[in-house]
Scaffold this active site. Sequence first.
Site, PDB file in Angstrom:
ATOM      1  N   ASP A  65      16.291  43.077  61.077  1.00 23.55           N
ATOM      2  CA  ASP A  65      16.641  43.920  62.646  1.00 23.55           C
ATOM      3  C   ASP A  65      15.534  43.558  63.594  1.00 23.55           C
ATOM      4  O   ASP A  65      14.470  43.328  63.477  1.00 23.55           O
ATOM      5  CB  ASP A  65      16.472  45.334  62.440  1.00 23.55           C
ATOM      6  CG  ASP A  65      16.929  45.877  63.800  1.00 23.55           C
ATOM      7  OD1 ASP A  65      18.197  45.904  64.191  1.00 23.55           O
ATOM      8  OD2 ASP A  65      16.082  46.601  64.443  1.00 23.55           O
ATOM      9  N   GLU A 114      18.747  38.820  62.434  1.00 22.10           N
ATOM     10  CA  GLU A 114      19.327  39.284  63.295  1.00 22.10           C
ATOM     11  C   GLU A 114      18.533  38.904  64.721  1.00 22.10           C
ATOM     12  O   GLU A 114      17.684  39.626  65.162  1.00 22.10           O
ATOM     13  CB  GLU A 114      19.567  40.794  63.755  1.00 22.10           C
ATOM     14  CG  GLU A 114      20.508  41.082  64.798  1.00 22.10           C
ATOM     15  CD  GLU A 114      19.951  42.686  65.603  1.00 22.10           C
ATOM     16  OE1 GLU A 114      20.832  43.246  66.013  1.00 22.10           O
ATOM     17  OE2 GLU A 114      18.599  43.047  65.087  1.00 22.10           O
TER      18      GLU A 114
END
Length: 543
Positions: A224, A283
Amino acid sequence: MTQELTTTTAVAGRSRGRAAGSTGWWRDAVIYQVYVRSFADGDGDGIGDLPGIRARLPHLADLGADAVWLTPFYASPQADGGYDVADYRAVDPLFGNLQDADDLVREAHRLGLRVIVDIVPNHTSDQHQWFRAALAGGPERDRYHFHPGQRAAVPAQGGAAPPNDWESVFGGPAWTRTEDGDWYLHLFAPEQPDLNWEHPEVRAEFESVLRFWLDLGVDGFRIDVAHGMVKAAGLPDIGAREQAKLIGAQELPFFDQAGVHEIHRTWRRLLDSYEGERIAVAEAWAPSPERLALYVRPDELHQAFNFQFLNCPWDAAGMRAVVDASLAATRSVGAPTTWVLSNHDVVRHPTRYGGGERGLRRARAAALLMLALPGSAYVYQGEELGLPEVTDLPDEVRQDPSFFRAEGQDGFRDGCRVPIPWTAEGPSYGFGSGGSWLPQPDSWRGLSVEAQTGDPHSTLELYRSALALRRELPGLGDGEMEWLEAPEEVLAFARPGFVCTVNTGAGAAQLAVPGRPLLSTSALEFTGGNVTIPAESAVWWAI
């Protein structure tokens, strides 16, 4: 002559699936994203959980996925759907326990599915033991970004202004003042304080966390905010408003700094020390495909999400330009490209593509385009059902923190997180016995897995057929492609033994028959040696 090829007979076996220990499984994998809260509820409390996911894993195996990516299920106050982690080694009781996680991984492996879990290294929860100690004035404060404020215009209010002008992705300032007068940085919600990755204890802790889950048997991590862990020296002002969209391409002093790459190289060495080709996917939001490619150099991460493709409008020239730029960038570093149309942070693509019947036609065609391109593909839960965005959720049921902050992320995110339908009946269309945490539209009963299974015209059977063919045909997956001449609004490209044609136009397009039709999103009309492809449709051909 009109011919319908909306589905094809499922191909027996999993010929493109690679056994554990084989080489490069991730280069052409189809990875299915599960948003844990909204996939399947095993205990009837209205919220998805690990036992519910485990029970529904056969759906993913039957669909033809190679791996499943799970959003965070760690101990968390749930201020941001689990992306505010209080304990990285514990399962939140909302989702089960550590044994449930272990059981899920074992069952997935039994079904031939790999498991990728989220890791959230940019920030912790404000309930993490480190941050609680930091607020109390302990040495843990150095593991976060605590700074004195700027001198205000009125001297008596010294330190009353934040350290700089950075804004949160969720809206408002990226700084919150503590009782002792200092400010802490949070690029997302105030409940998500950013970690200081210059501190060696932060780096050591996350290496330990990665080992914990690798030892449990997971096959990799989705990182993330992989581009956000390092901030520019001096924390310089930006001098502009609306600095950061959730998926954007701005050049910012808190995103895509050079220092993140050393962290990822360290993690790659750790992953390579484990058997079975464990992977990491970034990401990462970068201002260009070339910048994004830096995250997937041979000694860094294995994949990075291609948000340029996701953000591309429904336009043949624009799609072709994005495909070319993406392939060129990743090819320059020897990495595969990833393709993704939807995820838990963006409006579902049938709605982005216009909504209604038109949006669904375009979404089905885009799926065949995505699955035919070289590289790896990500499928967001419910995408295989053709689910649209839920745009009429009552304000009182919303839970996205963006919704509660002024000038937050456009569109918010609850609408793409509504629990998916499994059956045509029941309190939550098979999601669970106790309803669902976000209300589902009545129309979703007809979009359920049960309603679409066996229907040759359904989006579910289209995906099943496409993934079966993708496994069977040696020309699909990783490799090369070549554009073919086609009418202005038609994308046509060849791969070994294969051609894909996509008509993006509002009217039918005619072209020479390129081969034997395998799969189509709409009925085709053949006249002599030509084929008429309906508007906003895609066809796969064997040559």
